[in-house]
Write a protein that holds these residues in place. Sequence first.
Motif, PDB file in Angstrom:
ATOM      1  N   THR A  53     -16.668   7.467  -1.449  1.00 42.53           N
ATOM      2  CA  THR A  53     -15.251   7.374  -1.606  1.00 42.53           C
ATOM      3  C   THR A  53     -14.580   7.327  -0.161  1.00 42.53           C
ATOM      4  N   ALA A  86     -14.937   4.268   1.764  1.00 41.31           N
ATOM      5  CA  ALA A  86     -14.186   3.184   1.478  1.00 41.31           C
ATOM      6  C   ALA A  86     -12.624   3.499   1.916  1.00 41.31           C
ATOM      7  N   PHE A  87     -12.227   4.624   1.716  1.00 40.67           N
ATOM      8  CA  PHE A  87     -11.055   5.089   1.859  1.00 40.67           C
ATOM      9  C   PHE A  87     -10.631   5.150   3.534  1.00 40.67           C
ATOM     10  N   ILE A  96     -12.032   2.804   5.462  1.00 41.56           N
ATOM     11  CA  ILE A  96     -12.162   1.516   5.792  1.00 41.56           C
ATOM     12  C   ILE A  96     -10.804   0.778   5.335  1.00 41.56           C
ATOM     13  N   SER A  97     -10.483   1.124   3.979  1.00 47.54           N
ATOM     14  CA  SER A  97      -9.297   0.380   3.709  1.00 47.54           C
ATOM     15  C   SER A  97      -7.855   1.221   3.817  1.00 47.54           C
ATOM     16  N   PRO A 124      -6.750   1.048   8.958  1.00 45.85           N
ATOM     17  CA  PRO A 124      -5.665   0.110   8.804  1.00 45.85           C
ATOM     18  C   PRO A 124      -4.300   0.735   9.056  1.00 45.85           C
ATOM     19  N   MET A 133      -4.314   1.703  13.069  1.00 43.30           N
ATOM     20  CA  MET A 133      -3.955   0.606  13.796  1.00 43.30           C
ATOM     21  C   MET A 133      -2.739  -0.267  13.652  1.00 43.30           C
ATOM     22  N   VAL A 189      -5.172  -9.200  15.904  1.00 42.38           N
ATOM     23  CA  VAL A 189      -5.529  -8.015  16.249  1.00 42.38           C
ATOM     24  C   VAL A 189      -6.188  -7.744  17.557  1.00 42.38           C
ATOM     25  N   THR A 218      -3.522  -5.028   8.779  1.00 35.16           N
ATOM     26  CA  THR A 218      -4.531  -4.558   9.545  1.00 35.16           C
ATOM     27  C   THR A 218      -5.708  -4.343   8.316  1.00 35.16           C
ATOM     28  N   MET A 219      -5.343  -4.255   7.332  1.00 33.19           N
ATOM     29  CA  MET A 219      -6.302  -3.846   6.079  1.00 33.19           C
ATOM     30  C   MET A 219      -7.028  -5.200   5.880  1.00 33.19           C
ATOM     31  N   THR A 220      -6.378  -6.464   5.914  1.00 37.74           N
ATOM     32  CA  THR A 220      -6.933  -7.653   5.667  1.00 37.74           C
ATOM     33  C   THR A 220      -7.849  -8.074   6.908  1.00 37.74           C
ATOM     34  N   TYR A 221      -7.498  -7.657   7.789  1.00 39.89           N
ATOM     35  CA  TYR A 221      -8.341  -7.837   9.348  1.00 39.89           C
ATOM     36  C   TYR A 221      -9.650  -7.012   9.174  1.00 39.89           C
ATOM     37  N   VAL A 222      -9.468  -5.856   8.822  1.00 36.08           N
ATOM     38  CA  VAL A 222     -10.575  -4.970   8.791  1.00 36.08           C
ATOM     39  C   VAL A 222     -11.734  -5.253   7.607  1.00 36.08           C
ATOM     40  N   LEU A 276     -15.452  -6.833   8.052  1.00 35.74           N
ATOM     41  CA  LEU A 276     -16.625  -6.208   7.422  1.00 35.74           C
ATOM     42  C   LEU A 276     -17.297  -6.859   6.529  1.00 35.74           C
ATOM     43  N   LEU A 327     -16.040  -8.072   3.701  1.00 33.65           N
ATOM     44  CA  LEU A 327     -15.516  -7.408   2.209  1.00 33.65           C
ATOM     45  C   LEU A 327     -14.727  -8.581   1.642  1.00 33.65           C
ATOM     46  N   ALA A 366     -14.846  -2.710  -2.874  1.00 31.65           N
ATOM     47  CA  ALA A 366     -14.709  -1.173  -1.998  1.00 31.65           C
ATOM     48  C   ALA A 366     -13.257  -1.088  -1.468  1.00 31.65           C
ATOM     49  N   VAL A 367     -12.585  -2.281  -1.464  1.00 32.36           N
ATOM     50  CA  VAL A 367     -11.048  -2.298  -1.009  1.00 32.36           C
ATOM     51  C   VAL A 367     -10.407  -1.513  -1.732  1.00 32.36           C
ATOM     52  N   GLY A 409     -11.054   2.183  -1.844  1.00 32.01           N
ATOM     53  CA  GLY A 409     -10.490   2.920  -0.907  1.00 32.01           C
ATOM     54  C   GLY A 409      -8.909   2.990  -1.171  1.00 32.01           C
TER      55      GLY A 409
END
Lengths: 280, 277
Positions: free
Chosen positions: A16, A19-20, A22-23, A27, A30, A42, B125-129, B133, B135, B143-144, B147
């Motif tokens: 968890t 994933a937390f 990363i998403s 973000p 950033m 970016v 930024t989420m789209t970028y990450v 990765l 995903l 996974a997104v 999260g």
Amino acid sequence: MKNNLKAYFPLFVLPTLAAFIISFIIPFAMGLYLSFCRFTTVANAEWTGLENYRRIFSDSNFTNALWFTVKFTAVSVITVNILAFFLALALTKGIRGTNVFRTIFFMPNLIGGIVLGYIWNLIINGVLGFFGTDITYKAEYGFWGLVVLTNWQLIGYMMVIYIAGLQNIPRDIMEAAEIDGASKSQIIRRITIPMVMPSVTICTFLTLTNSFKLFDQNLALTAGAPARETSMLALDIYNTFYGRPGWQGAGQAKAVIFFIIAAAIAFIQLRATEGKEAHS
Amino acid sequence: MKMKKNEIFLFSLLIILSCVFLFPIAIVVMNSFKTKFSIMGSPFKLPDSETFAGLDNYITGISSADIGGSFLRSAFITVFSVGALVLLCSMTAWYIMRDKTGIGKILYRLFLFSMIVPFQMVMYTMTYVATALKLNNPVGIIAVYLGFGSGLSVFMLAGFVKSIPRELEEAAEIDGCNPIQTFFRIVFPILKPTAVTVAILNAMWIWNDYLLPYLILGNRYKTLPVAIQISMQGAYGSVNWGGFMAMLVLAILPIIIFYLFSQKYIIEGVIAGAVKG
């Protein structure tokens, strides 16, 4: 066991948490940083301090969207809550078919925003078609279209919360008031409304955040037409990011302002509900 | 007798209102059986012998890979994301509530914080990450969702973990259970009602979600809401309104069927989510 538990961190928390991070965490950090940068991707961000924030407040698209959002939210909060409250009153009188009515009124809430938008697009354009016009002709059409759509979507939801609140009022208080000769309107004003105040607070804030963050419905119903006059904040942020080359930094700055307003609403909500709980 | 009259009036009013509430859905269903040129401009006309299309819109719609594929993709993403959210967030919620090191508290605060952040704040930024990765495919997006959905899920489940008496877990431990056994044999079964609520809230969110899958999966792997939105972006004349109506019905139908069978849980779940969120 406590030392023992630590060894299970990778199994219980790590999936968890990864994933937390990363998403959300990365973000978010950033995004905050990029709101102070000029960038087109970016990778090529360049620090420009408060430049983006200066830019957005002189951007009429943003100020119009902010004003449109505020007006829309105010009208929706009032109409949704009043109508939902009266429906809840009607459905707590023990009338035949109460459950069926509740089922029907709640149903639109389950439909997704994009679908809702197109359903109402079809209907509103069908009606306006009789007058030889359509929803993109005037900003007022889009505004009231969104209000009607939001009412249709949220009334049943809020009604269900009001019903729960109304059912929590102890019977004997009502009976005592009736014996003392209180009129119906007196009972509503002096007993029912004060007793359902916690529900009113919850519903007001729910409608507030839902209306304020509206995106899908806005995109599907008018997409901002005519000429971006019916763009709400979320849609304006989206258009700034993906529709205006060179404005990505400004888009991110708008998103930060959007976040700050949403956080402020959440904070006030927390205070308001805490206050209520302390009293009762 | 006066009371009775009032009741009849109220009952009639509620019947009329119910019709008003059902009207938009009825219009879409009705138009999904009309030929594609008889929808726009006259959506309120009942189909007649000339404009009745039978199941054509559904048959051509489903056989064109767009709708059928999107429908299955949406179902796949929803089922597995909800499964991951319920299972993994239950485990996380239990751990952070039982953890004594302080890390649990910090994580709890972070999850709580994420609930107030609107999607627009992180979408770019989420789209970028997610893309960096790799995903950006129907499996990676799970996974997104895990999260981004973990905030509300952990928060609600943790609230319930608080009310579970420790003695139960201690007894299991004395009987020789390790934390995995304790969790799956003792804790998870008790968590079930909240897990159902969490599953319902997330399923409704993910099935209906548009912007996140659009940004991350785009045109390549369309979910149902994305397919609906994209099919309307074509030039106005090129929109197949018949197929479009069928798509709207297919997007609504599973939720309504699900709702009619498990109404009680859905309404309770949505209220619980509202009151806590």
